[in-house]
Design a protein around this motif. Structure first.
Motif, PDB file in Angstrom:
ATOM      1  N   ALA A  10      35.089  45.672  39.519  1.00  0.00           N
ATOM      2  CA  ALA A  10      34.195  44.945  40.437  1.00  0.00           C
ATOM      3  C   ALA A  10      34.240  45.551  41.837  1.00  0.00           C
ATOM      4  O   ALA A  10      33.206  45.651  42.510  1.00  0.00           O
ATOM      5  CB  ALA A  10      34.576  43.467  40.480  1.00  0.00           C
ATOM      6  N   PHE A  11      35.418  45.981  42.292  1.00  0.00           N
ATOM      7  CA  PHE A  11      35.600  46.652  43.581  1.00  0.00           C
ATOM      8  C   PHE A  11      34.741  47.923  43.625  1.00  0.00           C
ATOM      9  O   PHE A  11      33.996  48.157  44.577  1.00  0.00           O
ATOM     10  CB  PHE A  11      37.091  46.969  43.730  1.00  0.00           C
ATOM     11  N   ILE A  12      34.839  48.736  42.576  1.00  0.00           N
ATOM     12  CA  ILE A  12      34.086  49.996  42.513  1.00  0.00           C
ATOM     13  C   ILE A  12      32.581  49.730  42.442  1.00  0.00           C
ATOM     14  O   ILE A  12      31.797  50.386  43.131  1.00  0.00           O
ATOM     15  CB  ILE A  12      34.566  50.847  41.326  1.00  0.00           C
ATOM     16  N   ALA A  13      32.178  48.768  41.621  1.00  0.00           N
ATOM     17  CA  ALA A  13      30.750  48.434  41.517  1.00  0.00           C
ATOM     18  C   ALA A  13      30.205  47.978  42.863  1.00  0.00           C
ATOM     19  O   ALA A  13      29.097  48.358  43.255  1.00  0.00           O
ATOM     20  CB  ALA A  13      30.529  47.353  40.457  1.00  0.00           C
ATOM     21  N   ALA A  14      30.986  47.182  43.593  1.00  0.00           N
ATOM     22  CA  ALA A  14      30.543  46.717  44.909  1.00  0.00           C
ATOM     23  C   ALA A  14      30.355  47.895  45.864  1.00  0.00           C
ATOM     24  O   ALA A  14      29.374  47.940  46.611  1.00  0.00           O
ATOM     25  CB  ALA A  14      31.545  45.715  45.482  1.00  0.00           C
ATOM     26  N   ILE A  15      31.271  48.840  45.843  1.00  0.00           N
ATOM     27  CA  ILE A  15      31.132  50.042  46.674  1.00  0.00           C
ATOM     28  C   ILE A  15      29.857  50.789  46.285  1.00  0.00           C
ATOM     29  O   ILE A  15      29.027  51.115  47.138  1.00  0.00           O
ATOM     30  CB  ILE A  15      32.359  50.965  46.529  1.00  0.00           C
ATOM     31  N   ASN A  16      29.701  51.063  45.004  1.00  0.00           N
ATOM     32  CA  ASN A  16      28.567  51.864  44.548  1.00  0.00           C
ATOM     33  C   ASN A  16      27.221  51.179  44.775  1.00  0.00           C
ATOM     34  O   ASN A  16      26.201  51.850  44.905  1.00  0.00           O
ATOM     35  CB  ASN A  16      28.748  52.251  43.082  1.00  0.00           C
ATOM     36  N   ASN A  17      27.237  49.853  44.845  1.00  0.00           N
ATOM     37  CA  ASN A  17      26.009  49.099  45.107  1.00  0.00           C
ATOM     38  C   ASN A  17      25.812  48.780  46.582  1.00  0.00           C
ATOM     39  O   ASN A  17      24.815  48.146  46.940  1.00  0.00           O
ATOM     40  CB  ASN A  17      26.006  47.800  44.291  1.00  0.00           C
ATOM     41  N   GLY A  18      26.754  49.197  47.418  1.00  0.00           N
ATOM     42  CA  GLY A  18      26.650  48.903  48.843  1.00  0.00           C
ATOM     43  C   GLY A  18      26.687  47.409  49.135  1.00  0.00           C
ATOM     44  O   GLY A  18      26.119  46.955  50.125  1.00  0.00           O
ATOM     45  N   ASP A  19      27.389  46.658  48.303  1.00  0.00           N
ATOM     46  CA  ASP A  19      27.395  45.197  48.389  1.00  0.00           C
ATOM     47  C   ASP A  19      28.663  44.703  49.098  1.00  0.00           C
ATOM     48  O   ASP A  19      29.711  44.532  48.475  1.00  0.00           O
ATOM     49  CB  ASP A  19      27.283  44.620  46.980  1.00  0.00           C
ATOM     50  N   ARG A  20      28.543  44.468  50.390  1.00  0.00           N
ATOM     51  CA  ARG A  20      29.690  44.027  51.187  1.00  0.00           C
ATOM     52  C   ARG A  20      30.253  42.691  50.709  1.00  0.00           C
ATOM     53  O   ARG A  20      31.466  42.491  50.709  1.00  0.00           O
ATOM     54  CB  ARG A  20      29.302  43.920  52.663  1.00  0.00           C
ATOM     55  N   SER A  21      29.396  41.760  50.328  1.00  0.00           N
ATOM     56  CA  SER A  21      29.851  40.438  49.876  1.00  0.00           C
ATOM     57  C   SER A  21      30.645  40.540  48.578  1.00  0.00           C
ATOM     58  O   SER A  21      31.704  39.920  48.437  1.00  0.00           O
ATOM     59  CB  SER A  21      28.672  39.493  49.683  1.00  0.00           C
ATOM     60  N   ALA A  22      30.136  41.295  47.627  1.00  0.00           N
ATOM     61  CA  ALA A  22      30.844  41.473  46.360  1.00  0.00           C
ATOM     62  C   ALA A  22      32.167  42.200  46.585  1.00  0.00           C
ATOM     63  O   ALA A  22      33.178  41.884  45.953  1.00  0.00           O
ATOM     64  CB  ALA A  22      29.976  42.224  45.361  1.00  0.00           C
ATOM     65  N   PHE A  23      32.175  43.171  47.491  1.00  0.00           N
ATOM     66  CA  PHE A  23      33.401  43.887  47.830  1.00  0.00           C
ATOM     67  C   PHE A  23      34.430  42.910  48.391  1.00  0.00           C
ATOM     68  O   PHE A  23      35.578  42.860  47.932  1.00  0.00           O
ATOM     69  CB  PHE A  23      33.093  44.994  48.846  1.00  0.00           C
ATOM     70  N   ALA A  24      34.029  42.115  49.377  1.00  0.00           N
ATOM     71  CA  ALA A  24      34.939  41.149  49.995  1.00  0.00           C
ATOM     72  C   ALA A  24      35.477  40.165  48.961  1.00  0.00           C
ATOM     73  O   ALA A  24      36.639  39.746  49.049  1.00  0.00           O
ATOM     74  CB  ALA A  24      34.237  40.415  51.129  1.00  0.00           C
ATOM     75  N   ALA A  25      34.667  39.822  47.966  1.00  0.00           N
ATOM     76  CA  ALA A  25      35.089  38.869  46.936  1.00  0.00           C
ATOM     77  C   ALA A  25      36.206  39.416  46.053  1.00  0.00           C
ATOM     78  O   ALA A  25      36.915  38.644  45.415  1.00  0.00           O
ATOM     79  CB  ALA A  25      33.893  38.459  46.085  1.00  0.00           C
ATOM     80  N   THR A  26      36.389  40.731  46.015  1.00  0.00           N
ATOM     81  CA  THR A  26      37.466  41.313  45.206  1.00  0.00           C
ATOM     82  C   THR A  26      38.806  41.307  45.942  1.00  0.00           C
ATOM     83  O   THR A  26      39.841  41.541  45.324  1.00  0.00           O
ATOM     84  CB  THR A  26      37.161  42.771  44.790  1.00  0.00           C
ATOM     85  N   LEU A  27      38.782  41.035  47.249  1.00  0.00           N
ATOM     86  CA  LEU A  27      39.986  41.140  48.074  1.00  0.00           C
ATOM     87  C   LEU A  27      40.637  39.789  48.322  1.00  0.00           C
ATOM     88  O   LEU A  27      39.955  38.795  48.584  1.00  0.00           O
ATOM     89  CB  LEU A  27      39.639  41.776  49.419  1.00  0.00           C
TER      90      LEU A  27
END
Length: 104
Positions: A10-27
Motif C-alpha cells: 500500500a505504501f508503494i502504491a501510494a507513492i506510485n499513484n502520487g496519493d499523499r492521503s493513502a501514503f499517510a494512511a500507511t504510517l
C-alpha cells in the motif's frame, strides 16, 4: 513485482499513484525514516523526494516477509537509482513505524 507485505504494498502504491492521503494512511503516528543512514524529517523528505518530484518505485527483489527490498526508485530531481529499503512495522503489523532507504 508487488511487495509481499500488504502494508508495504500500500505504501508503494501510494507513492506510485502520487496519493499523499493513502501514503499517510500507511504510517503510524510519529513514524520516522532515514536516508543513507541519516535520520530525516519524514514530511519534508517525502514531499521533496517523492510527491513534488514525481517519485516512482519498482520492487526488484525482496525478502520473504516483504520488509527488506531492493528497488529502482526514480524522481524528477535525481533520475533513477537502485535503492535499498527496510520497513519496521507497528507490533500489530498494521502500519509502518519506520522506513530506512538509501542507495544500493
Amino acid at each position: 513485482m508487488t511487495a509481499h507485505n500488504p502494508v508495504v504494498a500500500a505504501f508503494i502504491a501510494a507513492i506510485n499513484n502520487g496519493d499523499r492521503s493513502a501514503f499517510a494512511a500507511t504510517l503510524a503516528p510519529g513514524a520516522t525514516m532515514s536516508d543513507d543512514g541519516s535520520d530525516r524529517d519524514l514530511d519534508n523528505w517525502t514531499e521533496r523526494e517523492i510527491f513534488s518530484a514525481g517519485g516512482r518505485f519498482t520492487v526488484e527483489t525482496q525478502e520473504p516477509d516483504g520488509l527488506t527490498m531492493l528497488a529502482r526508485f526514480r524522481n524528477d530531481t535525481w533520475g533513477e537509482m537502485k535503492t535499498r529499503w527496510r520497513f519496521i512495522l507497528t507490533p500489530d503489523g498494521s502500519k509502518i513505524r519506520r522506513f530506512e532507504t538509501g542507495q544500493a
